[in-house]
Design a protein around this motif. Sequence first.
Motif, PDB file in Angstrom:
ATOM      1  N   MET A   1    -109.803  54.462-104.478  1.00  0.00           N
ATOM      2  CA  MET A   1    -108.913  53.167-104.365  1.00  0.00           C
ATOM      3  C   MET A   1    -107.666  53.331-103.493  1.00  0.00           C
ATOM      4  O   MET A   1    -107.263  51.956-103.137  1.00  0.00           O
ATOM      5  CB  MET A   1    -108.350  53.197-106.017  1.00  0.00           C
ATOM      6  CG  MET A   1    -109.438  52.842-106.925  1.00  0.00           C
ATOM      7  SD  MET A   1    -110.250  51.272-106.388  1.00  0.00           S
ATOM      8  CE  MET A   1    -109.660  50.112-107.679  1.00  0.00           C
ATOM      9  N   LYS A   2    -107.128  54.322-103.111  1.00  0.00           N
ATOM     10  CA  LYS A   2    -106.285  54.429-102.195  1.00  0.00           C
ATOM     11  C   LYS A   2    -106.462  53.678-100.883  1.00  0.00           C
ATOM     12  O   LYS A   2    -105.784  53.220-100.128  1.00  0.00           O
ATOM     13  CB  LYS A   2    -105.688  55.887-102.021  1.00  0.00           C
ATOM     14  CG  LYS A   2    -104.981  56.305-103.179  1.00  0.00           C
ATOM     15  CD  LYS A   2    -104.510  57.560-102.862  1.00  0.00           C
ATOM     16  CE  LYS A   2    -103.704  58.239-104.031  1.00  0.00           C
ATOM     17  NZ  LYS A   2    -102.766  59.515-103.886  1.00  0.00           N
ATOM     18  N   ILE A   3    -107.645  53.926-100.185  1.00  0.00           N
ATOM     19  CA  ILE A   3    -108.267  53.537 -99.202  1.00  0.00           C
ATOM     20  C   ILE A   3    -108.502  51.929 -99.426  1.00  0.00           C
ATOM     21  O   ILE A   3    -108.016  51.080 -98.373  1.00  0.00           O
ATOM     22  CB  ILE A   3    -109.778  54.080 -98.853  1.00  0.00           C
ATOM     23  CG1 ILE A   3    -109.552  55.558 -98.449  1.00  0.00           C
ATOM     24  CG2 ILE A   3    -110.256  53.293 -97.659  1.00  0.00           C
ATOM     25  CD1 ILE A   3    -110.701  56.138 -98.077  1.00  0.00           C
ATOM     26  N   LEU A   4    -108.862  51.414-100.399  1.00  0.00           N
ATOM     27  CA  LEU A   4    -108.875  50.086-100.722  1.00  0.00           C
ATOM     28  C   LEU A   4    -107.537  49.349-100.584  1.00  0.00           C
ATOM     29  O   LEU A   4    -107.189  48.319 -99.926  1.00  0.00           O
ATOM     30  CB  LEU A   4    -109.643  49.637-101.895  1.00  0.00           C
ATOM     31  CG  LEU A   4    -109.517  48.235-102.508  1.00  0.00           C
ATOM     32  CD1 LEU A   4    -110.332  47.328-101.523  1.00  0.00           C
ATOM     33  CD2 LEU A   4    -109.740  47.956-103.872  1.00  0.00           C
ATOM     34  N   ARG A   5    -106.456  50.032-101.192  1.00  0.00           N
ATOM     35  CA  ARG A   5    -105.089  49.390-101.333  1.00  0.00           C
ATOM     36  C   ARG A   5    -104.398  49.842 -99.754  1.00  0.00           C
ATOM     37  O   ARG A   5    -103.649  48.635 -99.220  1.00  0.00           O
ATOM     38  CB  ARG A   5    -104.058  50.249-102.073  1.00  0.00           C
ATOM     39  CG  ARG A   5    -104.628  49.728-103.760  1.00  0.00           C
ATOM     40  CD  ARG A   5    -103.421  50.497-104.544  1.00  0.00           C
ATOM     41  NE  ARG A   5    -103.235  51.979-104.588  1.00  0.00           N
ATOM     42  CZ  ARG A   5    -103.873  52.704-105.543  1.00  0.00           C
ATOM     43  NH1 ARG A   5    -104.858  51.922-106.363  1.00  0.00           N
ATOM     44  NH2 ARG A   5    -103.928  53.856-105.573  1.00  0.00           N
ATOM     45  N   PHE A   6    -104.751  50.713 -99.061  1.00  0.00           N
ATOM     46  CA  PHE A   6    -104.507  50.589 -97.566  1.00  0.00           C
ATOM     47  C   PHE A   6    -105.032  49.533 -96.768  1.00  0.00           C
ATOM     48  O   PHE A   6    -104.247  48.793 -95.964  1.00  0.00           O
ATOM     49  CB  PHE A   6    -104.948  52.187 -97.182  1.00  0.00           C
ATOM     50  CG  PHE A   6    -104.482  52.360 -95.542  1.00  0.00           C
ATOM     51  CD1 PHE A   6    -103.137  52.542 -95.405  1.00  0.00           C
ATOM     52  CD2 PHE A   6    -105.416  52.274 -94.615  1.00  0.00           C
ATOM     53  CE1 PHE A   6    -102.499  52.470 -94.147  1.00  0.00           C
ATOM     54  CE2 PHE A   6    -105.108  52.426 -93.443  1.00  0.00           C
ATOM     55  CZ  PHE A   6    -103.490  52.750 -93.137  1.00  0.00           C
ATOM     56  N   VAL A   7    -106.160  49.311 -96.989  1.00  0.00           N
ATOM     57  CA  VAL A   7    -107.029  47.939 -96.251  1.00  0.00           C
ATOM     58  C   VAL A   7    -106.426  46.872 -96.573  1.00  0.00           C
ATOM     59  O   VAL A   7    -105.988  46.185 -95.779  1.00  0.00           O
ATOM     60  CB  VAL A   7    -108.320  47.885 -96.561  1.00  0.00           C
ATOM     61  CG1 VAL A   7    -108.967  46.836 -95.956  1.00  0.00           C
ATOM     62  CG2 VAL A   7    -109.182  49.513 -95.804  1.00  0.00           C
ATOM     63  N   LEU A   8    -106.060  46.659 -97.992  1.00  0.00           N
ATOM     64  CA  LEU A   8    -105.432  45.602 -98.465  1.00  0.00           C
ATOM     65  C   LEU A   8    -103.894  45.396 -97.915  1.00  0.00           C
ATOM     66  O   LEU A   8    -103.433  44.070 -97.672  1.00  0.00           O
ATOM     67  CB  LEU A   8    -105.377  45.257-100.021  1.00  0.00           C
ATOM     68  CG  LEU A   8    -106.714  45.265-100.522  1.00  0.00           C
ATOM     69  CD1 LEU A   8    -106.472  45.369-102.081  1.00  0.00           C
ATOM     70  CD2 LEU A   8    -107.250  43.852-100.165  1.00  0.00           C
ATOM     71  N   HIS A   9    -103.287  46.378 -97.594  1.00  0.00           N
ATOM     72  CA  HIS A   9    -101.874  46.401 -97.069  1.00  0.00           C
ATOM     73  C   HIS A   9    -101.813  45.933 -95.582  1.00  0.00           C
ATOM     74  O   HIS A   9    -101.036  45.292 -94.793  1.00  0.00           O
ATOM     75  CB  HIS A   9    -101.141  47.555 -97.335  1.00  0.00           C
ATOM     76  CG  HIS A   9    -100.590  47.628 -98.602  1.00  0.00           C
ATOM     77  ND1 HIS A   9     -99.453  46.902 -99.085  1.00  0.00           N
ATOM     78  CD2 HIS A   9    -100.779  48.703 -99.558  1.00  0.00           C
ATOM     79  CE1 HIS A   9     -99.172  47.507-100.315  1.00  0.00           C
ATOM     80  NE2 HIS A   9     -99.919  48.391-100.612  1.00  0.00           N
ATOM     81  N   LEU A  10    -103.065  46.667 -95.039  1.00  0.00           N
ATOM     82  CA  LEU A  10    -103.065  46.095 -93.614  1.00  0.00           C
ATOM     83  C   LEU A  10    -103.760  44.563 -93.394  1.00  0.00           C
ATOM     84  O   LEU A  10    -103.190  43.968 -92.259  1.00  0.00           O
ATOM     85  CB  LEU A  10    -104.332  47.028 -92.828  1.00  0.00           C
ATOM     86  CG  LEU A  10    -104.014  48.503 -92.567  1.00  0.00           C
ATOM     87  CD1 LEU A  10    -105.250  49.225 -91.996  1.00  0.00           C
ATOM     88  CD2 LEU A  10    -102.931  48.611 -91.757  1.00  0.00           C
ATOM     89  N   LEU A  11    -104.407  44.135 -94.221  1.00  0.00           N
ATOM     90  CA  LEU A  11    -104.567  42.852 -94.273  1.00  0.00           C
ATOM     91  C   LEU A  11    -103.450  41.957 -94.541  1.00  0.00           C
ATOM     92  O   LEU A  11    -103.254  40.788 -93.822  1.00  0.00           O
ATOM     93  CB  LEU A  11    -105.577  42.354 -95.362  1.00  0.00           C
ATOM     94  CG  LEU A  11    -106.999  42.800 -94.903  1.00  0.00           C
ATOM     95  CD1 LEU A  11    -108.095  42.644 -95.970  1.00  0.00           C
ATOM     96  CD2 LEU A  11    -107.741  41.985 -93.882  1.00  0.00           C
ATOM     97  N   GLN A  12    -102.636  42.456 -95.255  1.00  0.00           N
ATOM     98  CA  GLN A  12    -101.254  41.318 -95.300  1.00  0.00           C
ATOM     99  C   GLN A  12    -100.650  41.691 -94.269  1.00  0.00           C
ATOM    100  O   GLN A  12    -100.035  40.417 -94.008  1.00  0.00           O
ATOM    101  CB  GLN A  12    -100.516  42.269 -96.479  1.00  0.00           C
ATOM    102  CG  GLN A  12    -101.096  42.024 -98.078  1.00  0.00           C
ATOM    103  CD  GLN A  12    -100.337  42.662 -98.961  1.00  0.00           C
ATOM    104  OE1 GLN A  12     -99.554  43.818 -98.906  1.00  0.00           O
ATOM    105  NE2 GLN A  12     -99.862  42.067-100.120  1.00  0.00           N
ATOM    106  N   MET A  13    -100.259  42.621 -93.709  1.00  0.00           N
ATOM    107  CA  MET A  13     -99.734  42.753 -92.384  1.00  0.00           C
ATOM    108  C   MET A  13    -100.310  41.606 -91.251  1.00  0.00           C
ATOM    109  O   MET A  13     -99.685  41.084 -90.389  1.00  0.00           O
ATOM    110  CB  MET A  13     -99.766  44.271 -91.838  1.00  0.00           C
ATOM    111  CG  MET A  13     -98.763  45.153 -92.618  1.00  0.00           C
ATOM    112  SD  MET A  13     -97.350  44.654 -92.892  1.00  0.00           S
ATOM    113  CE  MET A  13     -96.452  45.900 -92.930  1.00  0.00           C
ATOM    114  N   GLY A  14    -101.705  41.797 -91.103  1.00  0.00           N
ATOM    115  CA  GLY A  14    -102.307  40.713 -90.149  1.00  0.00           C
ATOM    116  C   GLY A  14    -102.059  39.514 -90.863  1.00  0.00           C
ATOM    117  O   GLY A  14    -102.102  38.686 -89.633  1.00  0.00           O
TER     118      GLY A  14
END
Length: 133
Positions: free
Chosen positions: A1-14
């Motif tokens: 789940m931490k990887i999913l949250r990290f990816v979602l945060h990267l998408l937010q930055m994008g």
Amino acid sequence: MKILRFVLHLLQMGLLYGIYLMRDLYANHLGFMRNVSFYSHKFAESPLGRQIFLLPLVLVIVAGWLAFKKRTIESFLLLSMGLFFLGWQVGVGLEQIPIFYLVSGLLFLIFLLQLLIVLSKKGVHHGVFTRNY
């Protein structure tokens, strides 16, 4: 789940970077500017365009409920994002910013990604603002 949250945060930055790209496209490409202007004014005159401020109002209510239930940093960030989105919809208009609806759409997507992050986290017992008895 931490990887999913990290990816979602990267998408937010994008998506935040996407706001800058939309501003750049609007300033430098005449065809894009014409299309955005035409469809923005057409949407603003529609019944949905006149009631669009209700969407962030509902999102702030949902975010407030989640912040009260979960009491995590992410839920309070969601609430602050919802308040920012509501302020954006009420305080700024198409007259001031020609890409208003594009930015609103990107802010909505950022809010939805944060909502996914909040919903993927555990509840009150694992939150930052709880007491350990």
